[in-house]
Write a protein that holds these residues in place. Structure first.
Motif, PDB file in Angstrom:
ATOM      1  N   ILE A   4      32.714 -15.615 -51.123  1.00 37.48           N
ATOM      2  CA  ILE A   4      33.566 -14.513 -50.695  1.00 37.48           C
ATOM      3  C   ILE A   4      35.024 -14.953 -50.715  1.00 37.48           C
ATOM      4  CG2 ILE A   4      34.164 -13.012 -48.745  1.00 37.48           C
ATOM      5  CD1 ILE A   4      31.150 -13.140 -47.975  1.00 37.48           C
ATOM      6  N   SER A   5      35.280 -16.144 -50.170  1.00 34.61           N
ATOM      7  CA  SER A   5      36.646 -16.649 -50.101  1.00 34.61           C
ATOM      8  C   SER A   5      36.637 -18.144 -49.814  1.00 34.61           C
ATOM      9  CB  SER A   5      37.424 -15.922 -48.991  1.00 34.61           C
ATOM     10  OG  SER A   5      38.772 -16.335 -48.970  1.00 34.61           O
ATOM     11  N   VAL A  84      31.684 -18.343 -47.096  1.00 39.10           N
ATOM     12  CA  VAL A  84      33.117 -18.634 -46.981  1.00 39.10           C
ATOM     13  C   VAL A  84      33.256 -20.136 -46.856  1.00 39.10           C
ATOM     14  CG1 VAL A  84      35.202 -18.354 -45.587  1.00 39.10           C
ATOM     15  CG2 VAL A  84      33.638 -16.415 -45.893  1.00 39.10           C
ATOM     16  N   LEU A 161      38.107 -11.840 -41.786  1.00 35.79           N
ATOM     17  CA  LEU A 161      37.858 -11.660 -43.213  1.00 35.79           C
ATOM     18  C   LEU A 161      36.425 -11.195 -43.450  1.00 35.79           C
ATOM     19  CD1 LEU A 161      38.614 -12.196 -46.294  1.00 35.79           C
ATOM     20  CD2 LEU A 161      37.539 -14.406 -45.920  1.00 35.79           C
ATOM     21  N   LEU A 162      35.469 -11.826 -42.784  1.00 40.34           N
ATOM     22  CA  LEU A 162      34.068 -11.433 -42.938  1.00 40.34           C
ATOM     23  C   LEU A 162      33.832 -10.011 -42.441  1.00 40.34           C
ATOM     24  CD1 LEU A 162      32.279 -14.765 -42.047  1.00 40.34           C
ATOM     25  CD2 LEU A 162      32.088 -13.506 -44.214  1.00 40.34           C
ATOM     26  N   GLU A 164      35.956  -7.551 -42.260  1.00 35.37           N
ATOM     27  CA  GLU A 164      36.572  -6.619 -43.218  1.00 35.37           C
ATOM     28  C   GLU A 164      35.703  -6.467 -44.461  1.00 35.37           C
ATOM     29  OE1 GLU A 164      41.239  -7.452 -42.028  1.00 35.37           O
ATOM     30  OE2 GLU A 164      40.305  -8.651 -43.609  1.00 35.37           O
ATOM     31  N   THR A 165      35.147  -7.577 -44.947  1.00 35.33           N
ATOM     32  CA  THR A 165      34.286  -7.541 -46.136  1.00 35.33           C
ATOM     33  C   THR A 165      33.002  -6.773 -45.841  1.00 35.33           C
ATOM     34  OG1 THR A 165      35.199  -9.669 -46.838  1.00 35.33           O
ATOM     35  CG2 THR A 165      33.156  -8.960 -47.905  1.00 35.33           C
ATOM     36  N   ARG A 168      33.819  -3.031 -45.661  1.00 32.42           N
ATOM     37  CA  ARG A 168      34.107  -2.490 -46.996  1.00 32.42           C
ATOM     38  C   ARG A 168      32.839  -2.366 -47.837  1.00 32.42           C
ATOM     39  NH1 ARG A 168      37.623  -5.873 -47.997  1.00 32.42           N
ATOM     40  NH2 ARG A 168      36.409  -7.391 -49.157  1.00 32.42           N
ATOM     41  N   GLU A 169      31.980  -3.377 -47.791  1.00 35.03           N
ATOM     42  CA  GLU A 169      30.814  -3.402 -48.682  1.00 35.03           C
ATOM     43  C   GLU A 169      29.572  -2.747 -48.086  1.00 35.03           C
ATOM     44  OE1 GLU A 169      30.143  -7.343 -50.173  1.00 35.03           O
ATOM     45  OE2 GLU A 169      32.203  -7.541 -50.882  1.00 35.03           O
TER      46      GLU A 169
END
Length: 176
Positions: A4-5, A84, A161-162, A164-165, A168-169
């Motif tokens: 993911i990042s 991550v 970050l997780l 938000e991902t 979104r997904e």
């Protein structure tokens, strides 16, 4: 598992002593509600999970951590979500940099949550399991990061970050 990042809080140099830590994180959704850990000391939300013990499979560690931190007993691992990677400054055991790899899985919990079996430091930090609206958790963590409070740790960057991902997904097409 897909990357993911990669978060680089410190750029590793040739002279750095680097240690590696492998962790797992559980994503448990019920609509827009997500099962998270709120930590009073850091005033942040994070996914349940933690370190993988030597010789322990990723999925075994995930189930163990989810049981310990939430009290859940009936857990199903539905799918891999992603990982991550992080390079973090570290100041223990003659280590300069911690390379942390967090493997995230979509999970489902059936039945009620039981009593968490938190470690002493988790209890001391005021950790508690909560169902939270994912968008409220994201906004909360973003506000904490924007405040630049001294108590803000680096983990909040990964966790936000997780979240938000995931939003979104998984809330725009992911079927659980």
């Amino acid at each position: 598992m897909r990357l993911i990042s990669c978060l680089t809080h410190i750029q590793p140099q040739a002279e750095h002593r680097i240690a590696e830590r492998i962790a797992t994180r559980a994503i448990v959704l019920n609509g827009e509600q997500i099962l998270l850990l709120y930590t009073r000391r850091y005033n942040d939300y994070s996914l349940p999970g933690g370190g993988v013990d030597d010789g322990e499979a990723l999925t075994e560690a995930l189930l163990r951590e989810l049981r310990e931190e939430t009290g859940a007993q009936q857990i199903s691992i539905l799918a891999e979500f992603g990982r991550v990677d992080e390079y973090r400054p570290w100041y223990r055991n003659d280590i300069d940099v911690m390379f942390m790899r967090s493997y995230c899985y979509l999970c489902q919990i059936t039945g009620e949550l039981g009593t968490p079996q938190l470690e002493d430091y988790e209890q001391a930090n005021g950790m508690q399991v909560q169902w939270v609206n994912i968008f409220e958790a994201i906004a909360h963590n973003q506000a904490v990061m924007a405040s630049n409070a001294e108590s803000t740790g680096l983990s909040i960057i990964r966790e936000t970050l997780l979240l938000e991902t995931i939003a979104r997904e998984c809330l725009t097409g992911c079927v659980l």
